[in-house]
Design a protein around this motif. Structure first.
Motif, short mmCIF file in Angstrom:
data_model
loop_
_atom_site.label_atom_id
_atom_site.label_comp_id
_atom_site.label_asym_id
_atom_site.label_seq_id
_atom_site.Cartn_x
_atom_site.Cartn_y
_atom_site.Cartn_z
N TYR A 184 0.78 -1.19 0.10
CA TYR A 184 0.18 -0.04 0.11
C TYR A 184 0.70 1.24 0.23
O TYR A 184 0.74 2.25 -0.70
CB TYR A 184 -0.99 0.01 1.31
N ILE A 185 1.90 1.03 0.77
CA ILE A 185 3.00 2.43 1.03
C ILE A 185 3.53 2.49 -0.69
O ILE A 185 3.75 3.80 -1.02
CB ILE A 185 3.75 2.31 1.91
N LEU A 186 3.92 1.43 -1.10
CA LEU A 186 4.69 1.61 -2.24
C LEU A 186 3.85 1.96 -3.28
O LEU A 186 4.65 2.70 -4.65
CB LEU A 186 5.43 0.30 -2.47
N GLN A 187 2.56 1.76 -3.34
CA GLN A 187 1.69 2.08 -4.53
C GLN A 187 1.70 3.75 -4.44
O GLN A 187 1.58 4.33 -5.46
CB GLN A 187 0.41 1.82 -4.14
N PHE A 188 1.55 4.41 -3.34
CA PHE A 188 1.57 5.75 -3.25
C PHE A 188 2.80 6.31 -3.83
O PHE A 188 2.95 7.27 -4.26
CB PHE A 188 1.40 6.28 -1.67
N ALA A 189 4.06 5.55 -3.06
CA ALA A 189 5.43 6.01 -3.62
C ALA A 189 5.60 6.03 -5.50
O ALA A 189 5.93 6.83 -6.09
CB ALA A 189 6.54 5.24 -3.26
N TRP A 190 4.85 4.90 -6.14
CA TRP A 190 5.18 4.72 -7.22
C TRP A 190 4.02 5.84 -8.24
O TRP A 190 4.27 6.12 -9.26
CB TRP A 190 4.60 3.45 -7.91
N ILE A 191 2.78 6.21 -7.50
CA ILE A 191 2.01 7.07 -7.99
C ILE A 191 2.80 8.26 -8.09
O ILE A 191 2.61 9.27 -9.01
CB ILE A 191 0.54 7.23 -7.04
N PHE A 192 3.43 8.90 -7.12
CA PHE A 192 4.20 10.30 -6.81
C PHE A 192 5.29 9.93 -8.07
O PHE A 192 5.37 11.00 -8.81
CB PHE A 192 4.96 10.34 -5.71
N MET A 193 6.00 8.70 -8.45
CA MET A 193 6.83 8.53 -9.42
C MET A 193 6.28 8.91 -10.63
O MET A 193 6.90 9.55 -11.59
CB MET A 193 7.51 7.41 -9.37
#
Length: 248
Positions: free
Chosen positions: A113-122
């Motif tokens: 879930y946390i990585l998903q937000f990080a990749w959305i920002f990327m």
């Protein structure tokens, strides 16, 4: 069931598809971003005379991201294998193993879930970078620029350049510099960043797929625990039933 059929029922196909998507997206992302950042570094150095020393650290970060995402995908795939088919009944037979399985699924869900937000920002960052390089390419496509009659002037964006940077280095004028800027760097870097954006979308989809698979695996382990408790209760009641039958 035969050996082949038994093996096929133990494969977590949904998690396997998500892993293939994640690995493919990460490989394309790392390769294209490494190449794109290298082209951007050369462009700033040879065209605008700006040396960006932090680009090398960013390139190493892409390699670390690829290794971490690959390891995460294979760990989630392992969890999926342990919670699929007959393997689930063997691995999560004891109470402690069931608790550990549910905790592992919950931990991976939080990480995903946390990585998903990080990749959305990327993804948002890559959209901005791709838009900038596409704008540069449209500027290069101007007939006056390609013929050398007009310079590509970035002096209005002086606040993006380092303090004290000369204005003549903010312009791309002669034919050699225009070719270096447009053909050698902007055109190739734009393709790299477009591919990186597409791969980022693929990674986000794989993470969403992972969340669905982990949620299903968590539910399977929890339901298996209830079935195990019901089966244990049934075994505890069987001696009493046989004792009552012997009395009549």
């Amino acid at each position: 069931m035969g050996g082949c059929d038994s093996c096929m029922t133990r494969i977590p196909y949904a998690t396997l598809i998500a892993t293939i998507m994640c690995v493919l997206g990460v490989v394309v992302f790392c390769v294209t971003m490494y190449r794109g950042s290298t082209l951007a570094l050369l462009m700033f150095d040879q065209v605008f005379n700006i040396r960006l020393f932090w680009i090398e650290a960013v390139q190493m970060t892409f390699v670390i991201i690829g290794a971490c995402m690959g390891a995460l995908g294979f760990m989630i795939l392992t969890v999926g294998c342990l919670t699929t088919g007959a393997t689930r009944f063997k691995v999560y037979k004891a109470w402690g193993s069931r608790i550990g399985g549910r905790i592992s699924c919950a931990v991976f869900m939080v990480i995903t879930y946390i990585l998903q937000f990080a990749w959305i920002f990327m993804f948002i960052f890559l959209v901005v970078v791709t838009f900038l390089f596409t704008t540069f390419w449209f500027m290069c496509a101007n007939d006056h620029v390609s013929s050398g009659k007009t310079c590509i002037d970035f002096t209005q964006f002086y606040f993006y350049f380092p303090d004290g940077h000369k204005q003549e280095h903010m312009k791309v004028c002669d034919t050699q510099n225009v070719k270096l800027f447009c053909k050698d760097y902007v055109e190739k870097a734009e393709i790299m960043f477009i591919l990186a954006t597409v791969s980022c979308i693929l990674i986000i989809l794989s993470l969403v797929h992972y969340l669905m698979c982990l949620s299903a695996n968590y539910a399977h382990i929890r339901d298996h625990e209830k079935m195990q408790e019901l089966q244990d209760l049934h075994y505890l009641q069987e001696p009493d039933l046989s004792h009552k039958e012997s009395r009549f």
